[in-house]
Design an enzyme around this catalytic site. Sequence first.
Site, PDB file in Angstrom:
ATOM      1  N   LYS A  95     -16.993 -11.896 -41.956  1.00  0.00           N
ATOM      2  CA  LYS A  95     -16.204 -10.684 -42.169  1.00  0.00           C
ATOM      3  C   LYS A  95     -16.611 -10.142 -43.529  1.00  0.00           C
ATOM      4  O   LYS A  95     -16.348 -10.757 -44.562  1.00  0.00           O
ATOM      5  CB  LYS A  95     -14.707 -10.977 -42.128  1.00  0.00           C
ATOM      6  N   GLY A 156      -2.397  -5.235 -47.149  1.00  0.00           N
ATOM      7  CA  GLY A 156      -1.109  -5.724 -47.614  1.00  0.00           C
ATOM      8  C   GLY A 156      -0.047  -4.678 -47.810  1.00  0.00           C
ATOM      9  O   GLY A 156       1.055  -4.988 -48.264  1.00  0.00           O
TER      10      GLY A 156
END
Length: 259
Positions: A95, A156
């Site tokens: 990733k 987040g």
Amino acid sequence: MDLYGQSVSSRLLIGTALYPSPAVMEGALKASGSGIVTVSLRREAAGGRAGDSFWRIIQSLGAKVLPNTAGCRTVKEAVTTAELARELFGTPWIKLEVIGDDETLQPDVVALVEAAATLIRHGFEVFPYTTEDVTVATRLVEAGCRVVMPWASPIGSGQGIVNRNALRTLRARLPDVTLIVDAGLGAPSHAAEAMELGYDGVLLNTAIAKANDPVGMARAFALAVEAGRAGYEAGLMPPRDFASPSTPVVGTPFWHAAG
């Protein structure tokens, strides 16, 4: 869902950071039904008892590991971290994150494309974390990425999808590319919305790990992903600018009081 030729049954990918304990993480991973977990090289390379406990959990679940280059800010740093991750975790999957802004954690898309092209030449199977920009996504596909991971909103933040039209356009322009919404999902409804847009999967961490009940929240997200995908495949009703009665009036008999 197809990920570089590997079939994965669950469309929910889970991060492994921020949990209050390894036991809670294990419970959440089980409840999610996810077969893929993301792992930061910088966290696990430290080793020690925490690292050993983590690996025992992952091995017991039989989950595939997707290492990431979290925290990298240059092409060189990202490529070096990916090389170390391949050696440590034994997988060509990576990733790819190349952060360009410290406040929003928005990807540096120019460096991202360069790093992706370099890693693909080195035999990696790249999962790039990017914005919802269709031009950047197209460049990543041209570089050889068969999976692209646009954000819903900043990492987040829990804001959910802030640019729905852009994500819809991206899905329409890249119909044959596996697209996974990554970052910013804060509620199960956000995940369902992404799946209803036709995305192949979602990846999240904070919304589950920081919940009052991470196990319960993992289960909720799993159900939301399943429901959203089922709705997309069934064919969602398009929105209208006018009302339409669910009970037709054509042919309905009318009764009139006698005069």
